[in-house]
Design a protein around this motif. Structure first.
Motif, PDB file in Angstrom:
ATOM      1  N   GLU A  60     -26.437 -15.593   7.992  1.00  0.00           N
ATOM      2  CA  GLU A  60     -25.269 -16.478   8.054  1.00  0.00           C
ATOM      3  C   GLU A  60     -25.235 -17.270   9.350  1.00  0.00           C
ATOM      4  OE1 GLU A  60     -22.017 -13.833   7.467  1.00  0.00           O
ATOM      5  OE2 GLU A  60     -22.204 -13.816   5.268  1.00  0.00           O
ATOM      6  N   ALA A  61     -25.609 -16.648  10.463  1.00  0.00           N
ATOM      7  CA  ALA A  61     -25.604 -17.350  11.747  1.00  0.00           C
ATOM      8  C   ALA A  61     -26.635 -18.476  11.753  1.00  0.00           C
ATOM      9  CB  ALA A  61     -25.881 -16.370  12.880  1.00  0.00           C
ATOM     10  N   THR A  82     -38.689 -10.597   8.116  1.00  0.00           N
ATOM     11  CA  THR A  82     -39.265 -11.565   7.180  1.00  0.00           C
ATOM     12  C   THR A  82     -38.258 -11.952   6.101  1.00  0.00           C
ATOM     13  OG1 THR A  82     -41.480 -10.644   7.544  1.00  0.00           O
ATOM     14  CG2 THR A  82     -41.162 -11.996   5.583  1.00  0.00           C
ATOM     15  N   GLU A  83     -37.475 -10.993   5.634  1.00  0.00           N
ATOM     16  CA  GLU A  83     -36.456 -11.303   4.620  1.00  0.00           C
ATOM     17  C   GLU A  83     -35.403 -12.245   5.185  1.00  0.00           C
ATOM     18  OE1 GLU A  83     -34.741 -11.485   1.010  1.00  0.00           O
ATOM     19  OE2 GLU A  83     -36.663 -10.546   1.523  1.00  0.00           O
ATOM     20  N   VAL A  84     -35.067 -12.100   6.453  1.00  0.00           N
ATOM     21  CA  VAL A  84     -34.128 -13.027   7.092  1.00  0.00           C
ATOM     22  C   VAL A  84     -34.718 -14.435   7.105  1.00  0.00           C
ATOM     23  CG1 VAL A  84     -32.958 -13.618   9.258  1.00  0.00           C
ATOM     24  CG2 VAL A  84     -33.021 -11.244   8.480  1.00  0.00           C
ATOM     25  N   TYR A  85     -36.008 -14.546   7.461  1.00  0.00           N
ATOM     26  CA  TYR A  85     -36.658 -15.853   7.437  1.00  0.00           C
ATOM     27  C   TYR A  85     -36.576 -16.467   6.040  1.00  0.00           C
ATOM     28  CZ  TYR A  85     -39.057 -13.852  11.577  1.00  0.00           C
ATOM     29  OH  TYR A  85     -39.364 -13.243  12.766  1.00  0.00           O
ATOM     30  N   LEU A  86     -36.912 -15.664   5.014  1.00  0.00           N
ATOM     31  CA  LEU A  86     -36.945 -16.165   3.641  1.00  0.00           C
ATOM     32  C   LEU A  86     -35.575 -16.645   3.192  1.00  0.00           C
ATOM     33  CD1 LEU A  86     -39.248 -13.431   2.065  1.00  0.00           C
ATOM     34  CD2 LEU A  86     -39.829 -15.838   2.331  1.00  0.00           C
ATOM     35  N   ARG A  87     -34.542 -15.876   3.487  1.00  0.00           N
ATOM     36  CA  ARG A  87     -33.201 -16.270   3.064  1.00  0.00           C
ATOM     37  C   ARG A  87     -32.744 -17.541   3.785  1.00  0.00           C
ATOM     38  NH1 ARG A  87     -30.103 -12.310   0.359  1.00  0.00           N
ATOM     39  NH2 ARG A  87     -31.578 -10.883  -0.634  1.00  0.00           N
ATOM     40  N   ALA A  88     -33.030 -17.624   5.086  1.00  0.00           N
ATOM     41  CA  ALA A  88     -32.622 -18.801   5.844  1.00  0.00           C
ATOM     42  C   ALA A  88     -33.345 -20.051   5.348  1.00  0.00           C
ATOM     43  CB  ALA A  88     -32.889 -18.583   7.334  1.00  0.00           C
ATOM     44  N   VAL A 210     -34.223 -23.101  15.726  1.00  0.00           N
ATOM     45  CA  VAL A 210     -35.500 -22.407  15.884  1.00  0.00           C
ATOM     46  C   VAL A 210     -35.207 -20.914  16.000  1.00  0.00           C
ATOM     47  CG1 VAL A 210     -35.468 -22.805  18.390  1.00  0.00           C
ATOM     48  CG2 VAL A 210     -37.621 -22.189  17.250  1.00  0.00           C
ATOM     49  N   VAL A 211     -35.983 -20.115  15.282  1.00  0.00           N
ATOM     50  CA  VAL A 211     -35.784 -18.660  15.263  1.00  0.00           C
ATOM     51  C   VAL A 211     -37.012 -17.995  15.861  1.00  0.00           C
ATOM     52  CG1 VAL A 211     -35.305 -16.631  13.843  1.00  0.00           C
ATOM     53  CG2 VAL A 211     -34.396 -18.872  13.164  1.00  0.00           C
ATOM     54  N   LEU A 212     -36.820 -17.200  16.910  1.00  0.00           N
ATOM     55  CA  LEU A 212     -37.886 -16.427  17.531  1.00  0.00           C
ATOM     56  C   LEU A 212     -37.675 -14.966  17.160  1.00  0.00           C
ATOM     57  CD1 LEU A 212     -37.741 -17.986  21.131  1.00  0.00           C
ATOM     58  CD2 LEU A 212     -38.964 -18.848  19.132  1.00  0.00           C
TER      59      LEU A 212
END
Length: 593
Positions: A60-61, A82-88, A210-212
């Motif tokens: 959500e963030a 990885t699931e967070v990446y996929l959902r985003a 950007v997500v690190l």
């Protein structure tokens, strides 16, 4: 070791792709032949896991971000980053149908599993050529086609290693850097750049998020989050409901020796017993040793001769299966001598242990086990790395032995035991980043155990079980370790509290390289901004000679990034006027000093 690791990564990265491409094409053809059925049933086939509360908050963030927003996704191993990446990414592509996304991974051998996950998740919504990979292991034609697909906007998701950060993406709307702490993101030759830092810079220029992501963020990124410049998102638990972090046990090698307990060529008795117990239960074990070859040194006890490279100031590594001595810096190779070339003694022996020697020891210690070694030597052929990893996932392997190739990113469902050998060397390195790298390496390899709900255990063989690093590791306490390291760095005036640049020179002689650096240091006196810059003495590199070329370095640093950059801008034209060396290079924020 750092230079060897870079070469190991490069050699490994070049070998992993034909089979991946063939498998991708086969899957594409199957989907084409059954197109109607696939389109009808794809939603039923893809099992989308339920997000935890922490994963939901992280997604959500990221999804709510508008404009430039740097996120540090700090999640323990197996927490579902990885699931967070996929959902985003799914939310982004649904919201902006023409958007593009860039996903970076540190090594080529991690791209097949990422590509498979992305293709599976987006099979119903994206065309087959909308997901492409970019890395140095691809054939030139395929890499050109994938680059062109990204350039014209046909590729919606680009997955690749550090060179992919330079790809032309006209509608780039989000960047993801997985395992952002990994040194492989730093290009060490030619144009020197950090793909992670360049990804953040590119996101800022384009005004996009950007997500690190990492289980062990670099101290630089952690400090940015501490200062509020990055938004920290935390995943503190593993994604699988019954999967917990593995128990970590320290095996005191000195205590084992004092008690006279049996060992097997570097494998302690408790570790061997634990592997036998896993074998009986049908579970897999992983043995991690970040040193390939059979032994790092071949020596003569009679006169003290040690096998060295004639072109480098380094020892050559014994590779027993090939019956060869090989330099891991320049590639020089020779047959193993029958006797000492200095005194004629025939009793020359290997010292130390590499993955080949441990593989041989395991065959004797656990004779019923199926042992597989994965390192740069066993994966030289194209496609061989993925074939070997497929054997592990299929359960055709009982004990996996390998280097850092197996330490990160891989989701080994049956591995319940991890053994770590020879980790103590990094505790005494001259490199101030050695402890940070060792802790990250151990945390990453520990994360391969117990990912699917099996009770996981990690056994670390050490002569220093009371060391603070191992105590933090046993508690899975990255936060405590990072804060302690930052306190030390602040007191010692080291990055991230100062900014550094390194001038390296290579000459036919060491004297020529040092003389060049001496002139370069004197030239700084004419630059006003250099008053706020500290200049250290020119010194030889740790490995002074490689391929008959001598190397030296000059370190400059400042507490002001602006002052350092102003100094470097004025310094470079002066350096171009100096002569006497074969080549020189200037690196900002160096990782190896």
């Amino acid at each position: 070791n750092d230079e060897t690791n870079d070469e190991t990564n490069d050699e490994t990265n070049d070998e992993t792709n034909d089979e991946t491409n063939d498998e991708t094409n086969d899957e594409t053809n199957d989907e084409t032949n059954d197109e109607t059925n696939d389109e009808t049933n794809s939603a039923d086939v893809v099992q989308v896991p339920t997000l935890s509360d922490e994963q939901t908050a992280a997604v959500e963030a990221i999804v709510a971000a508008r404009g430039f927003a740097p996120f540090l996704l700090y999640g323990v191993t197996g927490s579902g980053k990885t699931e967070v990446y996929l959902r985003a990414l799914a939310s982004l592509l649904e919201r902006e149908p023409d958007a593009q996304a860039l996903v970076l991974v540190p090594e080529i051998n991690l791209t097949p599993q990422f590509e498979a996950a992305f293709r599976t998740r987006f099979a119903a919504t994206l065309a087959d050529d909308a997901i492409v990979t970019l890395h140095s292991g691809l054939a030139e034609g395929e890499r050109a086609r994938n680059w062109l697909a990204a350039h014209v906007g046909r590729a919606r998701i680009v997955l690749g290693t550090r060179l992919a950060v330079l790809a032309s993406l006209p509608r780039l709307a989000m960047l993801v850097v997985d395992e952002e702490h990994d040194p492989a993101y730093k290009q060490q030759e030619g144009l020197r750049y950090s793909a992670r830092d360049l990804a953040v810079w590119r996101a800022k220029q384009l005004d996009v998020p950007v997500v690190l992501g990492s289980a062990t963020p670099s101290l630089e990124s952690w400090w940015q989050a501490e200062q509020g410049r990055y938004t920290r998102l935390t995943l503190s638990r593993r994604a699988v409901a019954d999967a917990v972090l593995p128990a970590i046990r320290l095996i005191d090698l000195e205590d084992e020796r004092r008690r006279g307990r049996a060992s097997f060529e570097g494998l302690s008795g408790p570790l061997v017993a634990a592997m036998k117990a896993r074998l009986e239960r049908g579970e897999q074990s992983l043995v991690f040793l970040n040193r390939r070859g059979y032994a790092p040194v071949l020596s003569c006890d009679a006169c003290g001769w040690v096998a060295g490279c004639p072109r480098c100031s380094a020892y050559v590594v014994l590779h027993k299966p090939e019956r060869a001595l090989r330099c891991h810096h320049c590639g020089w190779e020779s047959r193993i001598p029958r006797s000492c070339p200095d005194c004629g003694n025939v009793d020359i022996a290997p010292m130390g242990r590499g993955t080949q020697r441990i593989e041989e020891a395991l065959a004797s210690a656990v004779p019923d086990a199926r042992v597989l070694r994965i390192d740069a030597d066993s994966t030289r052929r194209k496609g061989s790395a993925q074939a070997l990893f497929s054997d592990v996932h299929a359960g055709d392997v009982d004990i996996l032995v390998g280097t850092q190739m197996i330490a990160k990113g891989h989701d080994f469902q049956r591995v319940s035991l991890v053994g770590v050998l020879n980790a103590d060397n990094a505790l005494f390195s001259h490199d101030f980043r050695a402890s940070e790298r060792l802790f990250a390496q151990l945390m990453q390899v520990s994360g391969r155990a117990g990912r699917s709900g099996l009770p996981g255990e990690v056994m670390v063989q050490t002569r220093y079980p009371r060391h603070a690093l191992y105590h933090a590791l046993a508690r899975h306490d990255y936060v405590g370790f990072a804060n302690a390291q930052l306190a030390e760095r602040r007191d010692a005036h080291l990055p991230p509290f100062v900014y550094q640049a390194l001038l390296r020179a290579e000459g036919r002689t060491l004297e020529a390289a040092l003389a060049f650096l001496g002139e370069a240091a004197q030239a700084l006196a004419a630059i006003p901004a250099a008053e706020r810059v500290t200049v250290y003495d020119a010194v030889p590199l740790t490995i002074v000679k490689v391929m008959n070329v001598h190397r030296a370095q000059l370190l400059v640093e400042s507490q002001s990034r602006a002052a350092l950059q102003a100094t470097l801008r004025a310094w470079q034209p002066m350096l171009r006027t100096l002569r006497g060396v074969l080549r020189w290079n200037l690196e900002v924020d160096p990782l190896d000093i």
